[in-house]
Structures are given as C-alpha cells and as structure tokens.
Design a protein around this motif. Sequence first.
Motif, PDB file in Angstrom:
ATOM      1  N   GLU A  73      59.122  47.817  75.474  1.00  0.00           N
ATOM      2  CA  GLU A  73      58.524  46.687  76.255  1.00  0.00           C
ATOM      3  C   GLU A  73      59.703  46.025  76.982  1.00  0.00           C
ATOM      4  O   GLU A  73      60.107  45.569  76.908  1.00  0.00           O
ATOM      5  CB  GLU A  73      58.014  45.516  75.142  1.00  0.00           C
ATOM      6  CG  GLU A  73      56.684  46.105  74.438  1.00  0.00           C
ATOM      7  CD  GLU A  73      56.177  45.780  74.873  1.00  0.00           C
ATOM      8  OE1 GLU A  73      54.981  45.251  75.814  1.00  0.00           O
ATOM      9  OE2 GLU A  73      54.659  46.471  73.790  1.00  0.00           O
ATOM     10  N   THR A  85      62.813  46.884  72.000  1.00  0.00           N
ATOM     11  CA  THR A  85      62.181  48.526  70.820  1.00  0.00           C
ATOM     12  C   THR A  85      62.359  48.629  69.506  1.00  0.00           C
ATOM     13  O   THR A  85      63.065  47.383  69.096  1.00  0.00           O
ATOM     14  CB  THR A  85      63.204  49.437  72.112  1.00  0.00           C
ATOM     15  OG1 THR A  85      64.914  49.197  70.303  1.00  0.00           O
ATOM     16  CG2 THR A  85      63.183  50.215  73.425  1.00  0.00           C
ATOM     17  N   HIS A 124      56.844  40.670  71.096  1.00  0.00           N
ATOM     18  CA  HIS A 124      57.272  41.112  72.342  1.00  0.00           C
ATOM     19  C   HIS A 124      56.002  41.819  73.020  1.00  0.00           C
ATOM     20  O   HIS A 124      55.524  43.023  71.764  1.00  0.00           O
ATOM     21  CB  HIS A 124      58.774  41.523  72.303  1.00  0.00           C
ATOM     22  CG  HIS A 124      58.144  42.113  74.146  1.00  0.00           C
ATOM     23  ND1 HIS A 124      59.666  42.545  74.768  1.00  0.00           N
ATOM     24  CD2 HIS A 124      57.919  41.678  74.857  1.00  0.00           C
ATOM     25  CE1 HIS A 124      59.998  42.983  76.106  1.00  0.00           C
ATOM     26  NE2 HIS A 124      58.752  42.065  76.273  1.00  0.00           N
ATOM     27  N   SER A 125      55.399  41.862  73.337  1.00  0.00           N
ATOM     28  CA  SER A 125      54.026  42.391  73.648  1.00  0.00           C
ATOM     29  C   SER A 125      53.741  42.060  75.132  1.00  0.00           C
ATOM     30  O   SER A 125      53.383  40.642  75.714  1.00  0.00           O
ATOM     31  CB  SER A 125      52.431  42.269  72.831  1.00  0.00           C
ATOM     32  OG  SER A 125      51.765  43.142  73.391  1.00  0.00           O
ATOM     33  N   GLY A 126      53.176  42.802  75.938  1.00  0.00           N
ATOM     34  CA  GLY A 126      53.900  42.227  77.254  1.00  0.00           C
ATOM     35  C   GLY A 126      54.712  41.929  78.095  1.00  0.00           C
ATOM     36  O   GLY A 126      55.747  41.666  77.627  1.00  0.00           O
TER      37      GLY A 126
END
Length: 261
Positions: A73, A85, A124-126
């Motif tokens: 990400e 990661t 952590h996403s986008g």
Amino acid sequence: MISEKAQFELRHVLYCDLLGFSKYAKSEFFEADRCFRLFKQLDELIADASRHIGEDDPDEVSGRKPDYIVRPEVIYCSDSIVISTPATNIDAIWLFEAAARIQNGICAHGFLLRGSIVTGNLYHSGNTIFGPAIVDAVAKDKSGGAPIIVIDENSLKHFCLASSDEDREIVKIRKHQLVAEDDHDAPYIDPFWMFKIHANQENIHVNTRINLDCWRSLIETGLKNKNTSILGKYTWMANRFNKVICNKASNIKPIVLPAPI
C-alpha cells in the motif's frame, strides 16, 4: 469507506521525507514537470512489487514452489512517502530494497531522504492509514540526524527470518548489501548499497557509474550550503561516501570536505 470488519494488522512501514522538498516547492526554481518525473519514477518502482517471489513451501498438488506477490500500500503526500506491506520475511526484504532503490532514485532528482522502517499494528488501505506503527515511524524520522532510513529492531528480525540453510545464506547476502550498522547508533539502509558489489571492480557498471556521479554532484552541492544544520547532513553523507566507495581498489576519488569554520 472503512468497513465494520476493518482491523489492525501487523505490517512493515516505510516512512520517509524528501529533505528540502517543501522549501523547493515554494521557491522561484520550482518546476512542476520535475515533480511529475520524480513521482512517476516512484510509481514505476512500486509497480515492480508485483514481481513473483518464490515461497518456501511447495504447492501440495504440483510439488512446485508457489509464487508470492508483494502488494504494498502506498501514499505520497507532498514531501512524504509511506509504503506498507504485511509483516513477512519476504515483504521485509522487498521493502528494504525498495527503500534503497528509492534513495538512489531520489538523489538523481537532487534530494536526500530521511526516514524509518518499523513493524507494528496498522490499518492501511488506499489513502487511509492510522495506528501505532505509523506514529512510531514518523517519530523516528522527526528525531532528526543523518539523512538515512533507520531500521527498527523488530523489522530487522523479520528480515532475518529463515527456515533453511539456503534461505539463511540469501538473508546473509541481502543483509550485507542493504543494511549498515556502523557510523550510526541504529541499523539503517546503506545509501551506497550497490557499490558494495561494484566498488572493488575495475569496470563499474554504467548505470552504477551514473548513479555514483549523481551522488557526488548532490553531496558536493550540499557541502556549499551555509546553514550549519543542512551542512551537517551533507558532511555525514560525504564521510559515508568516502568510507564505502573510495579505496585503492576502486580508484574513485573521495569527496573533499570543506575546511571547518
């Protein structure tokens, strides 16, 4: 949007700043095209994360090793870069090398980096990121000091995990290439990692020579800065350059340091 099933997971995090970028962005010398070239190069490096890396355990059906794909990400925000990661050994090796390659790529655009790699709980996403790991990574970077990417002890432990003699040998080689543990009170990504391979050879690879010239030009320019804080960063980098790269076998001339004021 964050789903109700969202949760923290253990992840490796690289957080780094482009030193001097904010000042450059507000200066009369600012060039938008230069910034687009810089971040496009970062995109290309991160896209390379989709390359396949063999895992240890063979596929139950075919007996062949399955492929492991690193899917980081990534966030860019002005002068900051964040990459995370999953907290695996393979991801740690990939992230350490990504950090090294980013340092080399950024120097060609005239900037030094300072940052950290930590491992901890994170969401952590986008473009959404929060959790103890990113707080720790930012804190390590903001502590100041040399223009390097320091490595948290827990991240280095993940990097060094190995389940076979073959894997241990690979880890040993990669650690020697990527990680330095001298000239600083914590391990860090060696900015001159690629020259450990080529510096003692008569004929340095052309791409390595180009990168070497970029580092020399960047450091020698920085050594002319009158700001003592900035000068200290380039002095540290010049000393590291001379120590790692310049020796009798390489015949590479050391960077001349300015006389003490």
